[in-house]
Design a protein around this motif. Structure first.
Motif, PDB file in Angstrom:
ATOM      1  N   THR A 277       0.846  -1.194   0.000  1.00 53.36           N
ATOM      2  CA  THR A 277       0.000   0.000   0.000  1.00 53.36           C
ATOM      3  C   THR A 277       0.882   1.244   0.000  1.00 53.36           C
ATOM      4  N   ARG A 278       0.260   2.384  -0.227  1.00 55.78           N
ATOM      5  CA  ARG A 278       0.999   3.661  -0.201  1.00 55.78           C
ATOM      6  C   ARG A 278       1.607   3.896   1.188  1.00 55.78           C
TER       7      ARG A 278
ATOM      8  N   PRO B 226       0.913   2.091  -6.156  1.00 55.18           N
ATOM      9  CA  PRO B 226       0.996   2.943  -4.970  1.00 55.18           C
ATOM     10  C   PRO B 226       2.184   3.898  -4.990  1.00 55.18           C
TER      11      PRO B 226
END
Length: 130
Positions: A35-36, A95
């Motif tokens: 994820t980011r 991401p």
């Protein structure tokens, strides 16, 4: 697919990807599902890990963190890795986005920025006492 890259470039990209995979293993992160927020943890790790090459170089952040250009290269490789996952339809988005130019948002507005600012570090110069 071979994109006419020099062998040393391919080797450097491979070492960067191995570094990211090592981070994933240490942090118990699934590389394909990053994820980011986890990317920002990776950037934090790059910026704060001990750097043996800089241990003897006097600076404000003495011996800590990788150089900005090294971190830029690591993020580029991570972005390319995520791009390939999107292309193979193993993820829907990347991401590790790039900064985006938004017209008329220079003052007072908000721009979508890169994860890591790009800057050129000035050389360290000793003081008169050194």
């Amino acid at each position: 697919m071979h994109l006419q890259l020099a062998p040393k470039t391919i080797d450097a990209y491979g070492r960067c990807l191995n570094d990211f995979l090592d981070f994933c293993q240490r942090s118990k992160v699934i590389p394909e599902a990053i994820t980011r927020e986890q990317v920002t943890l990776y950037v934090h790790d790059l910026a704060h890990r001990p750097n043996p090459k800089r241990a003897n170089v006097p600076s404000i952040k003495h011996g800590q963190g990788l150089s900005n250009s090294t971190m830029q290269q690591r993020l580029t490789v991570l972005r390319l890795f995520c791009d390939s996952l999107v292309e193979q339809q193993l993820r829907q988005n990347n991401p590790v986005g790039r900064g985006h130019y938004v017209p008329r948002k220079a003052f007072g507005g908000v721009r979508d920025r890169k994860l890591l600012p790009h800057y050129h570090k000035l050389p360290w110069l000793p003081s008169d006492e050194e």
